[in-house]
Design a protein around this motif. Structure first.
Motif, PDB file in Angstrom:
ATOM      1  N   LEU A  60       0.831  -1.208   0.000  1.00 16.33           N
ATOM      2  CA  LEU A  60       0.000   0.000   0.000  1.00 16.33           C
ATOM      3  C   LEU A  60       0.862   1.254   0.000  1.00 16.33           C
ATOM      4  CD1 LEU A  60      -2.769  -1.088   2.538  1.00 16.33           C
ATOM      5  CD2 LEU A  60      -2.970  -0.884   0.049  1.00 16.33           C
ATOM      6  N   LEU A  61       1.996   1.209   0.689  1.00 15.37           N
ATOM      7  CA  LEU A  61       2.902   2.361   0.672  1.00 15.37           C
ATOM      8  C   LEU A  61       3.438   2.613  -0.731  1.00 15.37           C
ATOM      9  CD1 LEU A  61       4.894   1.830   3.997  1.00 15.37           C
ATOM     10  CD2 LEU A  61       3.298   3.689   3.486  1.00 15.37           C
ATOM     11  N   LEU A  62       3.702   1.545  -1.474  1.00 12.27           N
ATOM     12  CA  LEU A  62       4.178   1.705  -2.847  1.00 12.27           C
ATOM     13  C   LEU A  62       3.107   2.320  -3.743  1.00 12.27           C
ATOM     14  CD1 LEU A  62       6.059  -1.698  -3.306  1.00 12.27           C
ATOM     15  CD2 LEU A  62       7.074   0.578  -3.017  1.00 12.27           C
ATOM     16  N   LEU A  63       1.840   2.127  -3.348  1.00 14.94           N
ATOM     17  CA  LEU A  63       0.730   2.687  -4.121  1.00 14.94           C
ATOM     18  C   LEU A  63       0.280   4.038  -3.602  1.00 14.94           C
ATOM     19  CD1 LEU A  63      -1.448  -0.546  -4.465  1.00 14.94           C
ATOM     20  CD2 LEU A  63      -0.133   0.549  -6.288  1.00 14.94           C
ATOM     21  N   SER A  64       0.909   4.496  -2.518  1.00 18.95           N
ATOM     22  CA  SER A  64       0.476   5.749  -1.905  1.00 18.95           C
ATOM     23  C   SER A  64       0.711   6.914  -2.842  1.00 18.95           C
ATOM     24  CB  SER A  64       1.236   5.992  -0.591  1.00 18.95           C
ATOM     25  OG  SER A  64       0.920   5.007   0.354  1.00 18.95           O
ATOM     26  N   GLU A  65      -0.235   7.817  -2.836  1.00 25.26           N
ATOM     27  CA  GLU A  65      -0.122   9.008  -3.666  1.00 25.26           C
ATOM     28  C   GLU A  65       0.773  10.031  -2.984  1.00 25.26           C
ATOM     29  OE1 GLU A  65      -4.188  10.111  -3.870  1.00 25.26           O
ATOM     30  OE2 GLU A  65      -4.574   8.969  -5.687  1.00 25.26           O
ATOM     31  N   ALA A  66       1.598  10.675  -3.773  1.00 23.96           N
ATOM     32  CA  ALA A  66       2.424  11.761  -3.250  1.00 23.96           C
ATOM     33  C   ALA A  66       1.591  13.037  -3.251  1.00 23.96           C
ATOM     34  CB  ALA A  66       3.678  11.935  -4.105  1.00 23.96           C
ATOM     35  N   SER A  67       0.958  13.313  -2.135  1.00 27.02           N
ATOM     36  CA  SER A  67       0.096  14.491  -2.040  1.00 27.02           C
ATOM     37  C   SER A  67       0.204  15.070  -0.646  1.00 27.02           C
ATOM     38  CB  SER A  67      -1.367  14.114  -2.338  1.00 27.02           C
ATOM     39  OG  SER A  67      -1.856  13.240  -1.350  1.00 27.02           O
ATOM     40  N   SER A  68      -0.312  16.278  -0.488  1.00 26.62           N
ATOM     41  CA  SER A  68      -0.262  16.941   0.806  1.00 26.62           C
ATOM     42  C   SER A  68      -1.323  16.408   1.753  1.00 26.62           C
ATOM     43  CB  SER A  68      -0.448  18.451   0.632  1.00 26.62           C
ATOM     44  OG  SER A  68      -1.678  18.718  -0.033  1.00 26.62           O
ATOM     45  N   GLY A  69      -2.318  15.696   1.223  1.00 29.84           N
ATOM     46  CA  GLY A  69      -3.383  15.163   2.058  1.00 29.84           C
ATOM     47  C   GLY A  69      -3.143  13.718   2.424  1.00 29.84           C
ATOM     48  N   ALA A  70      -3.938  13.241   3.369  1.00 28.95           N
ATOM     49  CA  ALA A  70      -3.789  11.867   3.834  1.00 28.95           C
ATOM     50  C   ALA A  70      -4.202  10.866   2.766  1.00 28.95           C
ATOM     51  CB  ALA A  70      -4.644  11.658   5.080  1.00 28.95           C
ATOM     52  N   ASN A  71      -3.593   9.698   2.818  1.00 24.75           N
ATOM     53  CA  ASN A  71      -4.061   8.569   2.030  1.00 24.75           C
ATOM     54  C   ASN A  71      -5.270   7.985   2.755  1.00 24.75           C
ATOM     55  OD1 ASN A  71      -2.111   7.753  -0.316  1.00 24.75           O
ATOM     56  ND2 ASN A  71      -0.818   8.527   1.337  1.00 24.75           N
ATOM     57  N   THR A  72      -6.423   8.088   2.139  1.00 23.48           N
ATOM     58  CA  THR A  72      -7.673   7.660   2.749  1.00 23.48           C
ATOM     59  C   THR A  72      -8.113   6.353   2.110  1.00 23.48           C
ATOM     60  OG1 THR A  72      -8.267   9.983   3.066  1.00 23.48           O
ATOM     61  CG2 THR A  72     -10.024   8.366   3.307  1.00 23.48           C
ATOM     62  N   ILE A  73      -8.275   5.315   2.932  1.00 21.32           N
ATOM     63  CA  ILE A  73      -8.568   3.978   2.425  1.00 21.32           C
ATOM     64  C   ILE A  73      -9.775   3.406   3.157  1.00 21.32           C
ATOM     65  CG2 ILE A  73      -7.670   1.650   2.066  1.00 21.32           C
ATOM     66  CD1 ILE A  73      -4.837   2.832   2.246  1.00 21.32           C
ATOM     67  N   ALA A  74     -10.771   2.976   2.389  1.00 29.70           N
ATOM     68  CA  ALA A  74     -11.942   2.310   2.956  1.00 29.70           C
ATOM     69  C   ALA A  74     -11.810   0.804   2.747  1.00 29.70           C
ATOM     70  CB  ALA A  74     -13.222   2.830   2.305  1.00 29.70           C
ATOM     71  N   LEU A  75     -12.125   0.027   3.766  1.00 28.73           N
ATOM     72  CA  LEU A  75     -12.123  -1.430   3.650  1.00 28.73           C
ATOM     73  C   LEU A  75     -13.549  -1.910   3.453  1.00 28.73           C
ATOM     74  CD1 LEU A  75      -9.284  -0.922   4.993  1.00 28.73           C
ATOM     75  CD2 LEU A  75      -9.496  -3.250   5.855  1.00 28.73           C
ATOM     76  N   LEU A  76     -13.765  -2.682   2.378  1.00 23.89           N
ATOM     77  CA  LEU A  76     -15.098  -3.156   2.028  1.00 23.89           C
ATOM     78  C   LEU A  76     -15.107  -4.671   1.911  1.00 23.89           C
ATOM     79  CD1 LEU A  76     -15.166  -0.087   1.055  1.00 23.89           C
ATOM     80  CD2 LEU A  76     -16.840  -0.851  -0.615  1.00 23.89           C
ATOM     81  N   SER A  77     -16.206  -5.257   2.324  1.00 21.08           N
ATOM     82  CA  SER A  77     -16.415  -6.688   2.105  1.00 21.08           C
ATOM     83  C   SER A  77     -17.876  -6.916   1.786  1.00 21.08           C
ATOM     84  CB  SER A  77     -15.996  -7.510   3.325  1.00 21.08           C
ATOM     85  OG  SER A  77     -16.858  -7.275   4.409  1.00 21.08           O
ATOM     86  N   ALA A  78     -18.162  -8.042   1.177  1.00 24.31           N
ATOM     87  CA  ALA A  78     -19.528  -8.326   0.758  1.00 24.31           C
ATOM     88  C   ALA A  78     -20.428  -8.649   1.939  1.00 24.31           C
ATOM     89  CB  ALA A  78     -19.545  -9.470  -0.246  1.00 24.31           C
ATOM     90  N   SER A  79     -19.927  -9.476   2.844  1.00 26.05           N
ATOM     91  CA  SER A  79     -20.775  -9.993   3.924  1.00 26.05           C
ATOM     92  C   SER A  79     -20.148  -9.744   5.283  1.00 26.05           C
ATOM     93  CB  SER A  79     -21.001 -11.500   3.739  1.00 26.05           C
ATOM     94  OG  SER A  79     -21.528 -11.780   2.468  1.00 26.05           O
ATOM     95  N   ALA A  80     -20.930  -9.952   6.323  1.00 24.35           N
ATOM     96  CA  ALA A  80     -20.420  -9.881   7.687  1.00 24.35           C
ATOM     97  C   ALA A  80     -19.584 -11.119   7.993  1.00 24.35           C
ATOM     98  CB  ALA A  80     -21.589  -9.768   8.667  1.00 24.35           C
ATOM     99  N   GLY A  81     -18.743 -11.015   9.021  1.00 28.29           N
ATOM    100  CA  GLY A  81     -17.962 -12.161   9.451  1.00 28.29           C
ATOM    101  C   GLY A  81     -16.774 -12.488   8.587  1.00 28.29           C
ATOM    102  N   GLU A  82     -16.268 -11.511   7.848  1.00 25.64           N
ATOM    103  CA  GLU A  82     -15.137 -11.768   6.949  1.00 25.64           C
ATOM    104  C   GLU A  82     -13.826 -11.167   7.453  1.00 25.64           C
ATOM    105  OE1 GLU A  82     -17.489 -12.350   2.749  1.00 25.64           O
ATOM    106  OE2 GLU A  82     -16.914 -10.308   3.292  1.00 25.64           O
ATOM    107  N   GLY A  83     -13.839 -10.557   8.656  1.00 24.98           N
ATOM    108  CA  GLY A  83     -12.613 -10.034   9.246  1.00 24.98           C
ATOM    109  C   GLY A  83     -12.265  -8.624   8.831  1.00 24.98           C
ATOM    110  N   ARG A  84     -13.239  -7.899   8.315  1.00 24.91           N
ATOM    111  CA  ARG A  84     -12.981  -6.550   7.811  1.00 24.91           C
ATOM    112  C   ARG A  84     -12.539  -5.579   8.927  1.00 24.91           C
ATOM    113  NH1 ARG A  84     -17.533  -6.082   6.582  1.00 24.91           N
ATOM    114  NH2 ARG A  84     -18.177  -5.025   8.494  1.00 24.91           N
ATOM    115  N   SER A  85     -13.230  -5.607  10.054  1.00 24.47           N
ATOM    116  CA  SER A  85     -12.908  -4.670  11.142  1.00 24.47           C
ATOM    117  C   SER A  85     -11.529  -4.944  11.713  1.00 24.47           C
ATOM    118  CB  SER A  85     -13.965  -4.770  12.248  1.00 24.47           C
ATOM    119  OG  SER A  85     -15.228  -4.342  11.784  1.00 24.47           O
ATOM    120  N   GLN A  86     -11.189  -6.210  11.870  1.00 24.22           N
ATOM    121  CA  GLN A  86      -9.871  -6.537  12.399  1.00 24.22           C
ATOM    122  C   GLN A  86      -8.772  -6.091  11.441  1.00 24.22           C
ATOM    123  OE1 GLN A  86      -9.295 -10.580  13.680  1.00 24.22           O
ATOM    124  NE2 GLN A  86      -7.098 -10.322  13.992  1.00 24.22           N
ATOM    125  N   LEU A  87      -8.958  -6.322  10.150  1.00 24.22           N
ATOM    126  CA  LEU A  87      -7.947  -5.917   9.187  1.00 24.22           C
ATOM    127  C   LEU A  87      -7.801  -4.399   9.163  1.00 24.22           C
ATOM    128  CD1 LEU A  87      -5.913  -6.666   6.998  1.00 24.22           C
ATOM    129  CD2 LEU A  87      -7.770  -6.581   5.325  1.00 24.22           C
TER     130      LEU A  87
END
Length: 314
Positions: free
Chosen positions: A133-160
């Motif tokens: 993800l750092l290699l994909l980070s944009e060189a900008s003055s603002g934060a790198n904002t990333i949303a984690l999405l999953s199809a269903s509950a119970g897939e470990g999204r919150s922990q990740l």
């Protein structure tokens, strides 16, 4: 980063060490250049104003950044047991009607292995994902904002989401972890936190978000979801959330957003639209092909950049 002015000049100014701590936070945390710092000092001399007021008037810092610097200075004052910084904070708060929105100290629960066992195989996998993800980070003055999405509950999204936020903060990057799952929030459970004055309250009441400092991770802040509102999707689609997110981009280097499952709610799509960058998550032997295909189809309409896909096995 060292300050681009002399120690003698600093010590000769009002409030002495207190002002030094506050301006050090602004300069080092938000990277004010020597040219901007000199411009601030010139305005201070002309108008007999404080460093904070002068920097704000010149547009070099935002109110959100000042709040962050004041919280940092307050933590430092508490650690040192001194009173000068506390006095300066009260003075600025009185002058600017500033409310320091700082929640209780929290700590990562045992489930968040990266915070407790650096040699665990899962910790190594999280660090490997962080590197990508750092290699994909944009060189900008603002934060790198990333949303984690999953199809269903119970897939470990919150922990990740929590582990990624921890991993960025361990590199010394200012990181904000936001529980934007206003349906069944989990981050307050993972960090053993109360769930009051969270994201829902910040949007609906147009008030400052309460950031929880995290024990052992000084660069990480947690914003819980707050009480479950009756209208989560409307809140997350509100222009106030967009404005709040813009403020966070100025104050942090990484903003990680936890979201509800796409199959059940459209909230994650609204968040993805604002974040602009997403990681999609599925669970091996659990997430169906149909659910994953439908998630990607719906996500395409947001025009968000998919940084990668993660398959959880547990």
């Amino acid at each position: 980063m060292s300050a681009p002015y002399s120690k003698e000049a600093l010590d000769s100014e009002p409030n002495g060490g207190a002002d030094v701590d506050l301006r050090t936070a602004l300069i080092s945390r938000f990277k004010l250049s020597p040219e901007k710092t000199r411009a601030v000092q010139n305005l201070m001399s002309q108008e007999s104003s404080s460093f904070v007021d002068a920097a704000l008037r010149l547009g070099f810092v935002t109110q959100e950044q000042i709040d962050d610097a004041l919280v940092w200075a307050k933590r430092r004052q508490s650690a040192q047991g001194g009173g000068l910084v506390e006095t300066a904070i009260r003075k600025i708060a009185d002058d600017r009607q500033l409310v320091l929105a700082q929640g209780e100290m929290v700590k990562p629960g045992a489930q968040l292995i990266l915070a407790h066992d650096a040699d665990n195989p899962r910790s190594e996998k999280i660090r490997a994902l962080r590197t990508e993800l750092l290699l994909l980070s944009e060189a900008s003055s603002g934060a790198n904002t990333i949303a984690l999405l999953s199809a269903s509950a119970g897939e470990g999204r919150s922990q990740l989401a929590a582990e990624l936020a921890i991993s960025f903060s361990q590199l010394g990057r200012r990181t904000l972890l936001v529980d934007a799952d206003l349906r069944q929030p989990k981050q307050h459970i993972l960090f053993g936190s109360t769930n009051e004055n969270g994201l829902g309250e910040a949007i609906s009441r147009n008030q400052k978000a309460w950031f929880h400092p995290v024990n052992g991770l000084p660069q990480l802040s947690l914003l819980t979801a707050g009480a479950i509102p009756p209208n989560p999707l409307e809140l997350l689609s509100d222009g106030r959330f967009s404005r709040i997110l813009q403020d966070w981009r100025k104050a942090f280097e990484f903003v990680i957003l936890d979201t509800p499952p796409i199959k059940d709610f459209a909230d994650g799509l609204a968040i993805a639209t604002l974040a602009g960058r997403v990681i999609v998550l599925s669970r091996g032997q659990h997430t169906s092909y149909v659910e994953t295909r439908d998630m990607l189809r719906r996500l395409a309409a947001t025009q968000s950049q998919i940084l990668g896909a993660v398959i959880n096995h547990f």
